[in-house]
Design a protein around this motif. Structure first.
Motif, PDB file in Angstrom:
ATOM      1  N   UNK A 129       0.868  -1.117  -0.028  1.00 51.61           N
ATOM      2  CA  UNK A 129       0.028  -0.212  -0.081  1.00 51.61           C
ATOM      3  C   UNK A 129       0.907   1.410  -0.096  1.00 51.61           C
ATOM      4  N   UNK A 130       0.617   2.309  -0.988  1.00 51.69           N
ATOM      5  CA  UNK A 130       1.368   3.367  -1.010  1.00 51.69           C
ATOM      6  C   UNK A 130       0.357   4.380  -0.826  1.00 51.69           C
ATOM      7  N   UNK A 131       0.530   5.255   0.279  1.00 48.77           N
ATOM      8  CA  UNK A 131      -0.485   6.507   0.445  1.00 48.77           C
ATOM      9  C   UNK A 131      -0.330   7.367  -0.770  1.00 48.77           C
ATOM     10  N   UNK A 132      -1.276   7.975  -0.854  1.00 46.82           N
ATOM     11  CA  UNK A 132      -1.429   8.978  -2.060  1.00 46.82           C
ATOM     12  C   UNK A 132      -0.614  10.166  -1.663  1.00 46.82           C
ATOM     13  N   UNK A 133      -0.131  10.712  -2.954  1.00 46.06           N
ATOM     14  CA  UNK A 133       0.781  11.772  -2.737  1.00 46.06           C
ATOM     15  C   UNK A 133       0.100  12.948  -2.526  1.00 46.06           C
ATOM     16  N   UNK A 134       0.567  13.682  -1.609  1.00 41.85           N
ATOM     17  CA  UNK A 134      -0.537  15.105  -1.118  1.00 41.85           C
ATOM     18  C   UNK A 134      -0.330  15.997  -2.154  1.00 41.85           C
ATOM     19  N   UNK A 135      -1.639  16.427  -2.480  1.00 38.09           N
ATOM     20  CA  UNK A 135      -1.935  17.703  -3.390  1.00 38.09           C
ATOM     21  C   UNK A 135      -2.796  18.858  -3.033  1.00 38.09           C
ATOM     22  N   UNK A 136      -3.418  18.457  -1.519  1.00 36.92           N
ATOM     23  CA  UNK A 136      -4.342  19.637  -1.176  1.00 36.92           C
ATOM     24  C   UNK A 136      -3.560  20.867  -1.048  1.00 36.92           C
ATOM     25  N   UNK A 137      -3.932  22.241  -1.244  1.00 36.11           N
ATOM     26  CA  UNK A 137      -3.170  23.244  -1.074  1.00 36.11           C
ATOM     27  C   UNK A 137      -3.239  23.817   0.286  1.00 36.11           C
TER      28      UNK A 137
ATOM     29  N   UNK B 168      -5.557   5.501   8.666  1.00 33.58           N
ATOM     30  CA  UNK B 168      -4.597   4.452   8.117  1.00 33.58           C
ATOM     31  C   UNK B 168      -4.192   4.444   6.827  1.00 33.58           C
ATOM     32  N   UNK B 169      -3.024   4.668   6.479  1.00 34.63           N
ATOM     33  CA  UNK B 169      -2.575   4.697   4.948  1.00 34.63           C
ATOM     34  C   UNK B 169      -3.192   6.023   4.550  1.00 34.63           C
TER      35      UNK B 169
ATOM     36  N   UNK C   7       7.408   8.450   2.005  1.00 36.75           N
ATOM     37  CA  UNK C   7       5.903   7.894   1.765  1.00 36.75           C
ATOM     38  C   UNK C   7       5.232   7.797   3.167  1.00 36.75           C
ATOM     39  N   UNK C   8       5.972   7.506   4.254  1.00 31.61           N
ATOM     40  CA  UNK C   8       5.339   7.626   5.596  1.00 31.61           C
ATOM     41  C   UNK C   8       4.648   9.007   5.942  1.00 31.61           C
ATOM     42  N   UNK C   9       5.502  10.204   5.518  1.00 25.97           N
ATOM     43  CA  UNK C   9       5.121  11.339   5.888  1.00 25.97           C
ATOM     44  C   UNK C   9       3.654  11.798   4.850  1.00 25.97           C
TER      45      UNK C   9
END
Length: 320
Positions: A10-18, A276-277, A255-257
């Motif tokens: 599982x790879x958490x989504x890359x942050x995009x929210x401003x 979680x994730x 990735x954890x961050x």
């Protein structure tokens, strides 16, 4: 198997929210997950980012590194001193932060993991740092978070970084009479330091269960998250098996961050919830937390913790 699958597949989504226009505070942000979360938040256009750190020299180094990597304006990031092993430091930090125009995110990431007993402010150090001071800071800054919600018509986030290891302990101390749980945890002769970090994470989860309903109409979103096992400075003083687990299963720090940033950006659907994730996942809470015993333990822990907080800063629990 769920833990291993999550770590490996599982790879958490890359942050995009401003985060444009917002003020964000991240504790423990000079290294590891905190620093990488700060880098994401800076990348996403935050107006003011406060690195709340015990080691301000390391904090300044982190600030320079983030600025260099992103070419962001030097006025955005500030380094403030915060030592969670000292109540006076927590109170001084909160007083300073309360004078900010706004606080949109208080991301409480700082913590320690050690199997060696030591004392801080009359309690075992892990309990002081990870639990008592973390909630002291949260409650001291709640008035500012609430006023930010009203003044700017927004939903500030109060995010606690916990861990799935909250389910990896027996926590026999919860069966002590109310008023005796924290003293039992801080009895050097009987303290089970082998499960101390997991217990501290469980205490965070149990406290949030009691606080969140009281904040339902405050405008403030309170959530708690599991970043998974990650490469970070946490555990450098911890047990040997943690080093082995990290070698085989740990996520990269970046990735954890992402999970921290996901919780710091989450909406009302995350209030009072465990993430979680990077997603709300109440089903990932331990069976104990979801049990009748867990509810009883939650009430007992909060009663004791609130009494401790009142002694440290009279009236602070009224901020909820």
């Amino acid at each position: 198997m769920g833990f291993i699958y999550s770590q490996l597949f599982v790879r958490p989504a890359y942050p995009e929210r401003s985060f444009a226009g917002e003020t964000v505070i991240i504790t423990g942000s000079n290294v590891g997950l905190g620093k990488e979360a700060a880098r994401h938040v800076a990348r996403l256009g935050v107006s003011k980012l406060i690195l709340a750190v015990r080691n301000t020299i390391a904090g300044e180094d982190a600030k320079k590194e983030i600025e260099s990597s992103l070419k962001c304006d030097p006025s955005v990031i500030e380094v403030w001193s915060l030592d969670l092993s000292s109540y006076d430091s927590v109170k001084a930090f909160a007083e300073r932060a309360s004078k900010l125009q706004r606080i949109d995110v208080l991301l409480e990431n700082a913590g320690i993991a050690t199997d060696k007993y030591s004392d801080a402010e009359g309690h075992e150090r892990t309990i002081t740092v990870n639990v008592i001071s973390a909630f002291l800071l949260a409650l001291l800054l709640l008035p500012k978070l609430k006023s930010t919600a009203k003044q700017f018509n927004t939903s500030p986030r109060l995010t606690i970084v916990s861990s799935e290891v909250h389910g990896w302990c027996k926590f026999a101390e919860w069966k002590e009479p109310t008023g005796k749980i924290f003293p039992a945890l801080s009895n050097e002769k009987t303290a089970n330091m082998g499960e101390r970090y997991p217990v501290s994470k469980l205490l965070e989860v149990l406290a949030v269960k009691q606080i969140a309903p009281k904040l339902a109409n405050s405008g403030v979103i309170l959530n708690i998250l599991n970043p998974g096992l990650c490469h970070s400075e946490l555990g450098r003083d911890g047990p040997w098996f943690l080093t082995i687990l990290k070698f085989f299963l740990a996520r990269t720090t970046e990735v954890g961050s992402r999970t921290l940033v996901a919780s710091a950006a989450a909406g009302t659907e995350s209030h009072g919830k465990y993430m979680h994730d990077g997603l709300v996942a109440e089903g990932e809470l331990s069976p104990f937390v979801r049990s009748k015993d867990g509810e009883e333990a939650s009430q007992k822990v909060w009663k004791e913790l609130s009494d401790i907080l009142e002694k440290v800063s009279p009236g602070v629990t009224q901020n909820i």
